[in-house]
Design a protein around this motif. Structure first.
Motif, PDB file in Angstrom:
ATOM      1  N   ARG A  91       0.825  -1.205   0.000  1.00 22.26           N
ATOM      2  CA  ARG A  91       0.000   0.000   0.000  1.00 22.26           C
ATOM      3  C   ARG A  91       0.865   1.263   0.000  1.00 22.26           C
ATOM      4  N   VAL A 121       5.201  -9.171  -3.733  1.00 20.31           N
ATOM      5  CA  VAL A 121       3.923  -9.667  -3.182  1.00 20.31           C
ATOM      6  C   VAL A 121       3.645 -11.085  -3.681  1.00 20.31           C
ATOM      7  N   GLY A 136     -12.626 -10.717 -12.954  1.00 20.11           N
ATOM      8  CA  GLY A 136     -11.642  -9.632 -12.996  1.00 20.11           C
ATOM      9  C   GLY A 136     -10.661  -9.639 -11.843  1.00 20.11           C
ATOM     10  N   ILE A 161      -7.965 -11.791  -9.307  1.00 16.44           N
ATOM     11  CA  ILE A 161      -7.177 -13.042  -9.220  1.00 16.44           C
ATOM     12  C   ILE A 161      -6.649 -13.313  -7.809  1.00 16.44           C
ATOM     13  N   HIS A 162      -7.139 -12.579  -6.818  1.00 16.12           N
ATOM     14  CA  HIS A 162      -6.717 -12.843  -5.438  1.00 16.12           C
ATOM     15  C   HIS A 162      -7.398 -14.122  -4.942  1.00 16.12           C
ATOM     16  N   ASP A 163      -6.614 -15.021  -4.356  1.00 14.27           N
ATOM     17  CA  ASP A 163      -7.266 -16.271  -3.928  1.00 14.27           C
ATOM     18  C   ASP A 163      -6.873 -16.781  -2.545  1.00 14.27           C
ATOM     19  N   ILE A 164      -5.948 -16.114  -1.877  1.00 14.88           N
ATOM     20  CA  ILE A 164      -5.466 -16.661  -0.598  1.00 14.88           C
ATOM     21  C   ILE A 164      -6.592 -16.724   0.440  1.00 14.88           C
ATOM     22  N   GLY A 165      -7.296 -15.598   0.617  1.00 11.39           N
ATOM     23  CA  GLY A 165      -8.372 -15.553   1.607  1.00 11.39           C
ATOM     24  C   GLY A 165      -9.506 -16.494   1.251  1.00 11.39           C
ATOM     25  N   SER A 188     -15.852 -13.989  -3.382  1.00 11.36           N
ATOM     26  CA  SER A 188     -14.735 -13.225  -2.833  1.00 11.36           C
ATOM     27  C   SER A 188     -14.326 -12.113  -3.791  1.00 11.36           C
ATOM     28  N   SER A 233     -11.533  -2.856  -5.266  1.00 12.68           N
ATOM     29  CA  SER A 233     -12.693  -1.948  -5.339  1.00 12.68           C
ATOM     30  C   SER A 233     -13.391  -2.088  -6.691  1.00 12.68           C
ATOM     31  N   GLY A 244     -13.996 -10.435   1.586  1.00 15.53           N
ATOM     32  CA  GLY A 244     -12.796  -9.899   0.950  1.00 15.53           C
ATOM     33  C   GLY A 244     -12.479  -8.582   1.602  1.00 15.53           C
ATOM     34  N   ALA A 245     -11.200  -8.229   1.648  1.00 13.15           N
ATOM     35  CA  ALA A 245     -10.760  -7.061   2.429  1.00 13.15           C
ATOM     36  C   ALA A 245     -11.583  -5.773   2.223  1.00 13.15           C
ATOM     37  N   GLY A 300     -18.943 -12.261   5.565  1.00  8.81           N
ATOM     38  CA  GLY A 300     -18.010 -12.833   6.541  1.00  8.81           C
ATOM     39  C   GLY A 300     -16.705 -12.059   6.521  1.00  8.81           C
ATOM     40  N   ALA A 301     -16.333 -11.494   7.680  1.00 10.50           N
ATOM     41  CA  ALA A 301     -15.095 -10.702   7.747  1.00 10.50           C
ATOM     42  C   ALA A 301     -13.865 -11.588   7.648  1.00 10.50           C
ATOM     43  N   ASN A 302     -14.022 -12.845   8.050  1.00  8.39           N
ATOM     44  CA  ASN A 302     -12.880 -13.761   7.984  1.00  8.39           C
ATOM     45  C   ASN A 302     -13.406 -15.192   7.842  1.00  8.39           C
ATOM     46  N   ALA A 303     -12.478 -16.139   7.730  1.00  6.98           N
ATOM     47  CA  ALA A 303     -12.895 -17.518   7.451  1.00  6.98           C
ATOM     48  C   ALA A 303     -13.716 -18.151   8.591  1.00  6.98           C
TER      49      ALA A 303
HETATM   50  C1  B12 Z   1      -1.367 -10.935  -2.102  1.00  9.87           C
HETATM   51  C2  B12 Z   1      -1.926  -9.757  -2.860  1.00  9.87           C
HETATM   52  C3  B12 Z   1      -1.840  -9.768  -4.263  1.00  9.87           C
HETATM   53  C4  B12 Z   1      -1.310 -10.982  -5.043  1.00  9.87           C
HETATM   54  C5  B12 Z   1      -2.433 -12.063  -5.074  1.00  9.87           C
HETATM   55  C6  B12 Z   1      -1.889 -13.456  -5.046  1.00  9.87           C
HETATM   56  C7  B12 Z   1      -2.968 -14.476  -4.744  1.00  9.87           C
HETATM   57  N1  B12 Z   1      -2.681 -15.691  -5.170  1.00  9.87           N
HETATM   58  O1  B12 Z   1      -3.993 -14.189  -4.151  1.00  9.87           O
HETATM   59  C8  B12 Z   1      -1.003 -10.350  -6.439  1.00  9.87           C
HETATM   60  C9  B12 Z   1       0.460  -9.885  -6.438  1.00  9.87           C
HETATM   61  C10 B12 Z   1      -1.243 -11.244  -7.640  1.00  9.87           C
HETATM   62  C11 B12 Z   1      -1.894  -9.097  -6.389  1.00  9.87           C
HETATM   63  C12 B12 Z   1      -2.290  -8.422  -7.544  1.00  9.87           C
HETATM   64  C13 B12 Z   1      -2.983  -7.219  -7.525  1.00  9.87           C
HETATM   65  N2  B12 Z   1      -3.348  -6.510  -6.449  1.00  9.87           N
HETATM   66 CO1  B12 Z   1      -3.251  -7.241  -4.660  1.00  9.87          CO
HETATM   67  N3  B12 Z   1      -2.989  -7.597  -2.866  1.00  9.87           N
HETATM   68  C14 B12 Z   1      -2.491  -8.628  -2.175  1.00  9.87           C
HETATM   69  C15 B12 Z   1      -2.492  -8.347  -0.640  1.00  9.87           C
HETATM   70  C16 B12 Z   1      -1.090  -7.848  -0.257  1.00  9.87           C
HETATM   71  C17 B12 Z   1      -2.839  -9.483   0.293  1.00  9.87           C
HETATM   72  C18 B12 Z   1      -4.198 -10.173   0.030  1.00  9.87           C
HETATM   73  C19 B12 Z   1      -4.251 -11.445   0.864  1.00  9.87           C
HETATM   74  O2  B12 Z   1      -4.013 -12.516   0.373  1.00  9.87           O
HETATM   75  N4  B12 Z   1      -4.487 -11.282   2.197  1.00  9.87           N
HETATM   76  C20 B12 Z   1      -4.480 -12.394   3.148  1.00  9.87           C
HETATM   77  C21 B12 Z   1      -5.864 -13.062   3.204  1.00  9.87           C
HETATM   78  C22 B12 Z   1      -5.856 -14.172   4.257  1.00  9.87           C
HETATM   79  O3  B12 Z   1      -6.808 -12.073   3.578  1.00  9.87           O
HETATM   80  P1  B12 Z   1      -8.093 -11.705   2.689  1.00  9.87           P
HETATM   81  O4  B12 Z   1      -7.806 -11.938   1.278  1.00  9.87           O
HETATM   82  O5  B12 Z   1      -8.583 -10.385   3.096  1.00  9.87           O
HETATM   83  O6  B12 Z   1      -9.160 -12.807   3.102  1.00  9.87           O
HETATM   84  C23 B12 Z   1      -9.819 -12.874   4.370  1.00  9.87           C
HETATM   85  C24 B12 Z   1     -11.113 -12.034   4.455  1.00  9.87           C
HETATM   86  O7  B12 Z   1     -11.114 -10.915   3.577  1.00  9.87           O
HETATM   87  C25 B12 Z   1     -12.199 -13.019   4.194  1.00  9.87           C
HETATM   88  N5  B12 Z   1     -12.585 -13.403   2.826  1.00  9.87           N
HETATM   89  C26 B12 Z   1     -11.894 -13.392   1.670  1.00  9.87           C
HETATM   90  N6  B12 Z   1     -12.605 -13.932   0.663  1.00  9.87           N
HETATM   91  C27 B12 Z   1     -13.792 -14.305   1.190  1.00  9.87           C
HETATM   92  C28 B12 Z   1     -14.905 -14.918   0.592  1.00  9.87           C
HETATM   93  C29 B12 Z   1     -16.031 -15.188   1.388  1.00  9.87           C
HETATM   94  C30 B12 Z   1     -17.191 -15.880   0.774  1.00  9.87           C
HETATM   95  C31 B12 Z   1     -16.050 -14.817   2.769  1.00  9.87           C
HETATM   96  C32 B12 Z   1     -17.238 -15.033   3.571  1.00  9.87           C
HETATM   97  C33 B12 Z   1     -14.929 -14.212   3.340  1.00  9.87           C
HETATM   98  C34 B12 Z   1     -13.808 -13.952   2.556  1.00  9.87           C
HETATM   99  O8  B12 Z   1     -11.708 -14.183   4.827  1.00  9.87           O
HETATM  100  C35 B12 Z   1     -10.315 -14.312   4.511  1.00  9.87           C
HETATM  101  C36 B12 Z   1      -9.631 -15.155   5.535  1.00  9.87           C
HETATM  102  O9  B12 Z   1      -9.780 -14.677   6.852  1.00  9.87           O
HETATM  103  C37 B12 Z   1      -3.588  -7.217  -0.558  1.00  9.87           C
HETATM  104  C38 B12 Z   1      -3.464  -6.284   0.661  1.00  9.87           C
HETATM  105  C39 B12 Z   1      -4.627  -6.405   1.635  1.00  9.87           C
HETATM  106  N7  B12 Z   1      -4.527  -5.665   2.687  1.00  9.87           N
HETATM  107  O10 B12 Z   1      -5.594  -7.111   1.422  1.00  9.87           O
HETATM  108  C40 B12 Z   1      -3.393  -6.506  -1.897  1.00  9.87           C
HETATM  109  C41 B12 Z   1      -4.544  -5.698  -2.583  1.00  9.87           C
HETATM  110  C42 B12 Z   1      -5.862  -6.453  -2.355  1.00  9.87           C
HETATM  111  N8  B12 Z   1      -4.173  -5.685  -3.985  1.00  9.87           N
HETATM  112  C43 B12 Z   1      -4.416  -4.545  -4.519  1.00  9.87           C
HETATM  113  C44 B12 Z   1      -4.165  -4.244  -5.879  1.00  9.87           C
HETATM  114  C45 B12 Z   1      -4.403  -2.810  -6.318  1.00  9.87           C
HETATM  115  C46 B12 Z   1      -3.719  -5.232  -6.785  1.00  9.87           C
HETATM  116  C47 B12 Z   1      -3.467  -5.058  -8.295  1.00  9.87           C
HETATM  117  C48 B12 Z   1      -4.560  -4.258  -9.041  1.00  9.87           C
HETATM  118  C49 B12 Z   1      -2.086  -4.408  -8.447  1.00  9.87           C
HETATM  119  C50 B12 Z   1      -1.690  -4.040  -9.865  1.00  9.87           C
HETATM  120  N9  B12 Z   1      -1.421  -2.777 -10.038  1.00  9.87           N
HETATM  121  O11 B12 Z   1      -1.639  -4.875 -10.725  1.00  9.87           O
HETATM  122  C51 B12 Z   1      -3.399  -6.525  -8.782  1.00  9.87           C
HETATM  123  C52 B12 Z   1      -4.783  -7.038  -9.214  1.00  9.87           C
HETATM  124  C53 B12 Z   1      -4.781  -8.249 -10.072  1.00  9.87           C
HETATM  125  C54 B12 Z   1      -6.202  -8.751 -10.272  1.00  9.87           C
HETATM  126  N10 B12 Z   1      -6.766  -8.526 -11.451  1.00  9.87           N
HETATM  127  O12 B12 Z   1      -6.792  -9.301  -9.365  1.00  9.87           O
HETATM  128  C55 B12 Z   1      -5.031  -3.539  -3.542  1.00  9.87           C
HETATM  129  C56 B12 Z   1      -6.529  -3.353  -3.770  1.00  9.87           C
HETATM  130  C57 B12 Z   1      -6.985  -1.933  -3.525  1.00  9.87           C
HETATM  131  C58 B12 Z   1      -8.426  -1.825  -3.784  1.00  9.87           C
HETATM  132  N11 B12 Z   1      -9.192  -1.507  -2.730  1.00  9.87           N
HETATM  133  O13 B12 Z   1      -8.890  -1.997  -4.863  1.00  9.87           O
HETATM  134  C59 B12 Z   1      -4.630  -4.176  -2.160  1.00  9.87           C
HETATM  135  C60 B12 Z   1      -5.622  -3.876  -1.019  1.00  9.87           C
HETATM  136  C61 B12 Z   1      -3.236  -3.601  -1.805  1.00  9.87           C
HETATM  137  C62 B12 Z   1      -3.230  -2.108  -1.572  1.00  9.87           C
HETATM  138  N12 B12 Z   1      -3.385  -1.656  -0.361  1.00  9.87           N
HETATM  139  O14 B12 Z   1      -3.063  -1.348  -2.497  1.00  9.87           O
HETATM  140  N13 B12 Z   1      -2.214  -8.774  -5.155  1.00  9.87           N
END
Ligand code: B12
Length: 222
Positions: free
Chosen positions: A56, A65, A101, A103-107, A149, A153, A181-182, A198-201
């Motif tokens: 960020r 990343v 659109g 490709i985030h998949d970890i969460g 997920s 934005s 999703g975040a 759901g805020a988290n898993a």
């Molecule tokens: C890793 C990551 C990537 C990796 C993804 C790899 C992968 N295999 O997932 C890569 C490098 C590919 C990537 C690419 C991009 N990214 Co990115 N990425 C991240 C990062 C650092 C971490 C996300 C993550 O995995 N978190 C860890 C998991 C465990 O948390 P989580 O995803 O939030 O999931 C939890 C909850 O949200 C919830 N949850 C999630 N899904 C679901 C589904 C359901 C049904 C439920 C109930 C709950 C739920 O439960 C999960 C577990 O507790 C975030 C930063 C952030 N703060 O989120 C940015 C972020 C999401 N990315 C961002 C951006 C801008 C991009 C790109 C556009 C960058 C670019 N210029 O190309 C591209 C987009 C590509 C695309 N088309 O999708 C921005 C998005 C800003 C916005 N609000 O739009 C973020 C926020 C970073 C930032 N601060 O700028 N990214």
């Protein structure tokens, strides 16, 4: 290495994107009996939070990343068998995917893993799913629950578009739709017409289990 140091070192390994070291440390954590949930919640996730912050603030770029994501995914693959275990009974069916659109998949994978551990039959649809694909998967697998997920934005509105597609096909009421999703908020989830957020898993699991219980109770009283 004591448990706390191990978890902190693992977080650092995710931050640095050291894939092999992450795998070795996860194996070590498993060998010494650290709880798999603890490894995720106090090792991997805090590490990825720092990565998010570095991204960020423009201190990290996509290549860094990606390495962190690979490190996290490698560890999660080792932990999955410990978390899911030998599931014998199925309480419900869920299809879960990242919207079009995006490709985030970890969460999303974490949500899938914990749902499986909670005895759901989970069909993980991967990333970049059109509303049509999600709808077809839900119909094909006889899903009870649809999980959506979105991490960007610009892709968040595709949650609403997916819900609309279910409505258009005349089957919206057949399913409970949950999203997360975040950037997603409970308010946004409601505006999209989903049934829950759901805020988290663990929260996702709690809500889905509750829906299944309600469905069973309704079927029993019918
Ligand atoms: C890793 C990551 C990537 C990796 C993804 C790899 C992968 N295999 O997932 C890569 C490098 C590919 C990537 C690419 C991009 N990214 Co990115 N990425 C991240 C990062 C650092 C971490 C996300 C993550 O995995 N978190 C860890 C998991 C465990 O948390 P989580 O995803 O939030 O999931 C939890 C909850 O949200 C919830 N949850 C999630 N899904 C679901 C589904 C359901 C049904 C439920 C109930 C709950 C739920 O439960 C999960 C577990 O507790 C975030 C930063 C952030 N703060 O989120 C940015 C972020 C999401 N990315 C961002 C951006 C801008 C991009 C790109 C556009 C960058 C670019 N210029 O190309 C591209 C987009 C590509 C695309 N088309 O999708 C921005 C998005 C800003 C916005 N609000 O739009 C973020 C926020 C970073 C930032 N601060 O700028 N990214």
């Amino acid at each position: 290495m004591d448990e706390r140091t191990l978890l902190e070192t693992l977080a650092f390994t995710v931050i640095k994107g050291r894939v092999k070291e992450g795998t070795a440390l996860t194996e070590q954590a498993i060998a010494v009996g650290v709880d798999a949930h603890l490894v995720i919640n106090e090792g991997l996730v805090p590490g990825m939070d720092v990565v998010g912050e570095l991204f960020r603030t423009n201190q990290y770029f996509i290549p860094e990343v990606l390495l962190s994501a690979r490190t996290m995914n490698g560890s999660m693959a080792l932990l999955k068998p410990l978390i899911v275990g030998a599931v014998t009974e199925t309480v419900g069916v869920a299809v879960v995917g990242t919207v079009k659109g995006d490709i985030h998949d970890i969460g999303k994978n974490l949500v899938c893993m914990l749902l499986e551990a909670a005895q759901f039959k989970v069909h993980n649809l991967g990333v970049n799913n059109t509303p049509e694909k999600i709808f077809e998967a839900a119909e094909q697998h006889g899903a009870d629950i649809v999980g959506l997920s979105a991490l960007l934005s610009v892709t968040m509105p595709n949650i609403g578009k997916t819900v609309e597609h279910f409505e258009k096909m005349g089957v919206r009421k057949k399913y409970k739709i949950i999203c997360g999703g975040a950037p997603v908020t409970p308010k946004f989830a409601q505006e999209c017409g989903t049934d829950g957020y759901g805020a988290n898993a663990p929260e996702a699991v709690r809500i889905c289990r509750q829906w299944i219980e309600e469905k069973r109770a309704a079927a029993a009283s019918a």
